[in-house]
Structures are given as C-alpha cells and as structure tokens.
Design a protein around this motif. Sequence first.
Motif, PDB file in Angstrom:
ATOM      1  N   ASP A   1      46.634  81.151  52.645  1.00  0.00           N
ATOM      2  CA  ASP A   1      47.605  80.938  53.980  1.00  0.00           C
ATOM      3  C   ASP A   1      47.351  79.566  54.438  1.00  0.00           C
ATOM      4  OD1 ASP A   1      48.062  82.709  56.938  1.00  0.00           O
ATOM      5  OD2 ASP A   1      48.816  81.049  56.320  1.00  0.00           O
ATOM      6  N   ILE A   2      48.121  78.778  54.251  1.00  0.00           N
ATOM      7  CA  ILE A   2      48.116  77.126  54.785  1.00  0.00           C
ATOM      8  C   ILE A   2      49.037  76.897  55.700  1.00  0.00           C
ATOM      9  CG2 ILE A   2      47.133  76.546  52.449  1.00  0.00           C
ATOM     10  CD1 ILE A   2      50.009  75.320  52.110  1.00  0.00           C
TER      11      ILE A   2
ATOM     12  N   TYR B   1      47.632  74.661  58.449  1.00  0.00           N
ATOM     13  CA  TYR B   1      46.320  74.093  57.928  1.00  0.00           C
ATOM     14  C   TYR B   1      46.074  72.688  58.530  1.00  0.00           C
ATOM     15  CZ  TYR B   1      43.113  72.255  54.467  1.00  0.00           C
ATOM     16  OH  TYR B   1      41.855  71.598  54.073  1.00  0.00           O
TER      17      TYR B   1
ATOM     18  N   GLY C   1      44.131  72.960  61.153  1.00  0.00           N
ATOM     19  CA  GLY C   1      43.406  73.637  62.284  1.00  0.00           C
ATOM     20  C   GLY C   1      42.437  74.737  61.957  1.00  0.00           C
ATOM     21  N   SER C   2      43.164  75.938  61.702  1.00  0.00           N
ATOM     22  CA  SER C   2      42.163  77.050  61.608  1.00  0.00           C
ATOM     23  C   SER C   2      42.491  78.115  60.231  1.00  0.00           C
ATOM     24  CB  SER C   2      42.214  78.142  62.807  1.00  0.00           C
ATOM     25  OG  SER C   2      43.431  78.371  63.190  1.00  0.00           O
ATOM     26  N   GLN C   3      43.519  77.437  59.346  1.00  0.00           N
ATOM     27  CA  GLN C   3      44.128  78.566  58.411  1.00  0.00           C
ATOM     28  C   GLN C   3      43.253  78.398  56.940  1.00  0.00           C
ATOM     29  OE1 GLN C   3      46.315  80.800  59.173  1.00  0.00           O
ATOM     30  NE2 GLN C   3      46.769  80.063  61.174  1.00  0.00           N
ATOM     31  N   GLY C   4      43.583  79.249  56.319  1.00  0.00           N
ATOM     32  CA  GLY C   4      42.772  78.986  54.930  1.00  0.00           C
ATOM     33  C   GLY C   4      42.387  80.276  54.138  1.00  0.00           C
ATOM     34  N   ASN C   5      42.535  81.337  54.910  1.00  0.00           N
ATOM     35  CA  ASN C   5      42.300  82.574  54.545  1.00  0.00           C
ATOM     36  C   ASN C   5      43.383  83.232  53.303  1.00  0.00           C
ATOM     37  OD1 ASN C   5      44.108  83.293  57.002  1.00  0.00           O
ATOM     38  ND2 ASN C   5      44.380  84.908  55.825  1.00  0.00           N
TER      39      ASN C   5
ATOM     40  N   TYR D   1      33.800  84.275  55.449  1.00  0.00           N
ATOM     41  CA  TYR D   1      35.106  85.360  55.759  1.00  0.00           C
ATOM     42  C   TYR D   1      34.533  86.589  55.436  1.00  0.00           C
ATOM     43  CZ  TYR D   1      37.922  81.238  54.322  1.00  0.00           C
ATOM     44  OH  TYR D   1      38.274  79.882  54.329  1.00  0.00           O
TER      45      TYR D   1
ATOM     46  N   TYR E   1      36.555  90.338  54.953  1.00  0.00           N
ATOM     47  CA  TYR E   1      37.623  91.232  54.590  1.00  0.00           C
ATOM     48  C   TYR E   1      37.375  92.731  54.641  1.00  0.00           C
ATOM     49  CZ  TYR E   1      39.826  86.813  52.808  1.00  0.00           C
ATOM     50  OH  TYR E   1      40.361  85.602  52.626  1.00  0.00           O
TER      51      TYR E   1
ATOM     52  N   PHE F   1      42.384  90.732  55.476  1.00  0.00           N
ATOM     53  CA  PHE F   1      41.849  89.619  56.070  1.00  0.00           C
ATOM     54  C   PHE F   1      41.151  90.089  57.376  1.00  0.00           C
ATOM     55  CE2 PHE F   1      40.282  85.527  57.555  1.00  0.00           C
ATOM     56  CZ  PHE F   1      41.104  85.177  58.687  1.00  0.00           C
TER      57      PHE F   1
ATOM     58  N   SER G   1      37.522  84.540  59.752  1.00  0.00           N
ATOM     59  CA  SER G   1      37.014  83.390  59.060  1.00  0.00           C
ATOM     60  C   SER G   1      36.233  82.749  60.040  1.00  0.00           C
ATOM     61  CB  SER G   1      38.183  82.415  58.731  1.00  0.00           C
ATOM     62  OG  SER G   1      38.872  81.815  59.636  1.00  0.00           O
TER      63      SER G   1
ATOM     64  N   SER H   1      37.230  80.453  63.119  1.00  0.00           N
ATOM     65  CA  SER H   1      38.378  79.634  62.939  1.00  0.00           C
ATOM     66  C   SER H   1      39.626  80.275  63.160  1.00  0.00           C
ATOM     67  CB  SER H   1      38.323  79.101  61.869  1.00  0.00           C
ATOM     68  OG  SER H   1      37.941  79.506  60.706  1.00  0.00           O
ATOM     69  N   GLU H   2      39.731  81.734  62.455  1.00  0.00           N
ATOM     70  CA  GLU H   2      40.924  82.424  62.743  1.00  0.00           C
ATOM     71  C   GLU H   2      40.443  83.920  62.391  1.00  0.00           C
ATOM     72  OE1 GLU H   2      43.424  82.196  59.007  1.00  0.00           O
ATOM     73  OE2 GLU H   2      44.781  83.262  60.418  1.00  0.00           O
TER      74      GLU H   2
ATOM     75  N   ILE I   1      33.478  80.051  50.750  1.00  0.00           N
ATOM     76  CA  ILE I   1      34.054  78.754  50.078  1.00  0.00           C
ATOM     77  C   ILE I   1      33.258  77.617  50.493  1.00  0.00           C
ATOM     78  CG2 ILE I   1      36.367  77.419  50.043  1.00  0.00           C
ATOM     79  CD1 ILE I   1      37.772  79.726  50.685  1.00  0.00           C
TER      80      ILE I   1
ATOM     81  N   ARG J   1      38.975  73.148  50.910  1.00  0.00           N
ATOM     82  CA  ARG J   1      39.052  74.651  51.183  1.00  0.00           C
ATOM     83  C   ARG J   1      40.447  75.101  50.662  1.00  0.00           C
ATOM     84  NH1 ARG J   1      39.854  77.471  56.662  1.00  0.00           N
ATOM     85  NH2 ARG J   1      40.473  75.306  57.497  1.00  0.00           N
ATOM     86  N   VAL J   2      41.557  74.636  50.763  1.00  0.00           N
ATOM     87  CA  VAL J   2      42.796  75.112  50.382  1.00  0.00           C
ATOM     88  C   VAL J   2      42.768  75.269  48.804  1.00  0.00           C
ATOM     89  CG1 VAL J   2      45.303  74.578  50.260  1.00  0.00           C
ATOM     90  CG2 VAL J   2      44.018  73.944  52.256  1.00  0.00           C
TER      91      VAL J   2
END
Lengths: 118, 116
Positions: free
Chosen positions: A95-96, A99, A101-105, B33, B35, B45, B48, B55-56, B95, B100-101
């Motif tokens: 999930d970008i 991205y 900021g706070s995403q990436g899961n 994370y 899950y 999810f 995180s 962060s989320e 991670i 990260r992405v």
Amino acid sequence: AQSVAQPEDQVNVAEGNPLTVKCTYSVSGNPYLFWYVQYPNRGLQFLLKYITGDNLVKGSYGFEAEFNKSQTSFHLKKPSALVSDSALYFCAVRDIEGYGGSQGNLIFGKGTKLSVKP
Amino acid sequence: EPEVTQTPSHQVTQMGQEVILRCVPISNHLYFYWYRQILGQKVEFLVSFYNNEISEKSEIFDDQFSVERPDGSNFTLKIRSTKLEDSAMYFCASIGGTGRVNTEAFFGQGTRLTVV
C-alpha cells in the motif's frame, strides 16, 4: 484504494503437473507485488516479488510469477508441482498511497489453498 | 538466517483479560508490523510502527490495542480487554533498511490467541 483479489479458494493439481495460482491487483501508480506461502501451523514465508524489470520473476522452491500489466495480474506458477507444495498461498500488494508519510503495509488477498495429490 | 520470533506460540485467555503478545524482529530492521488472521479468513493489517511511534493503523486497531517497543529488541502488542472476536493468529513482521516500498516483509511464526 489498493487491493488484490485471488479468485480461487482452492486449486487442486496432480503431482508433476504445472500449477497456477491466480492473483489480480488494483493499484494507483506502480504496483509492488508479493507472494507468500503459509504451511500448516507456520508463519508467512516470502516466495517472490515484482518491483520493476522482467515480467517473469523467479523465486524460492522453483516458483515463478508472471506480471501482466494489461491484465493487472500476477499469477504464481510452477512447472511441476510437488506434494510438499500443498499450502496456503497469499498474494499481496504494498500500500503506497500517501507513501512518504505513513504508508507501506501489505494488503493481502484472501488466500488460495493449493492441494497437490500424488 | 535471521528470523522474526514470536512468543508465546499459543495463548488462551478469558474474555476481558489483558494479553501481551511479544515479538523480536530482525535486529537491524526499522519497520515493524502486526497483522492478524482470523481462522479461515484473510491476513489483515493492524498497525505499523517506525521510529518509536505508530505510523499507520487500521480500523481494527481500536483503543483496546496498543503497541510498544520497550527496549531495542522487543515489539509488543497489547490487547487491554480481550473479546471473543479477538481470537485469531497474530503475526509480527519487520522490514529492514530504507527501501521499504520494494522490500519484502519477514514474518514471525505467529501467536494463536484463543479467547474463551
């Protein structure tokens, strides 16, 4: 919103035959796609990923996946299935959105149970 | 090979009790994370964590949930007052690095939480 779909709850294949486990995705922007496998009573194990480059990605245990942008698919394949490949397979997309900021899961599909019979 | 470890592997608790699930991520990883996977359902999810803060979080992660990294190695998930519907397998993941992405997450073997 980004998502993945695994249209098959279960795939049955005979040992030695090729297998395909299907996955389609919906993303805004470039897709970052992953396959994980879950053996009974075990955690998720990373198999392979597509980030950029060749559409055919090779991973662990002889698995490969083909990225198809026009069909928004990322199907998992193996030329010759083994009984030991029987497990639950999950497709996932990073999930970008937002991205930076706070995403990436990871967002997972519901999973496909692969059953390989001798 | 480095791995994410989770303890306990199985926990049974009474409804209304507090539980703490523990995770030791891979040592040089920076993103963590949680899950969960309700039996027979997809992996979802929860939250995180990066740079010592959330962060989320998903809508599942309500006020009953909290996470903490109390020292340099452990990463915990606390459920303050467990409900029957909290019964699930909980996975920790980490991670590493800054990529990260495009970097895969490494998962622990999970903690099966049963609320009775």
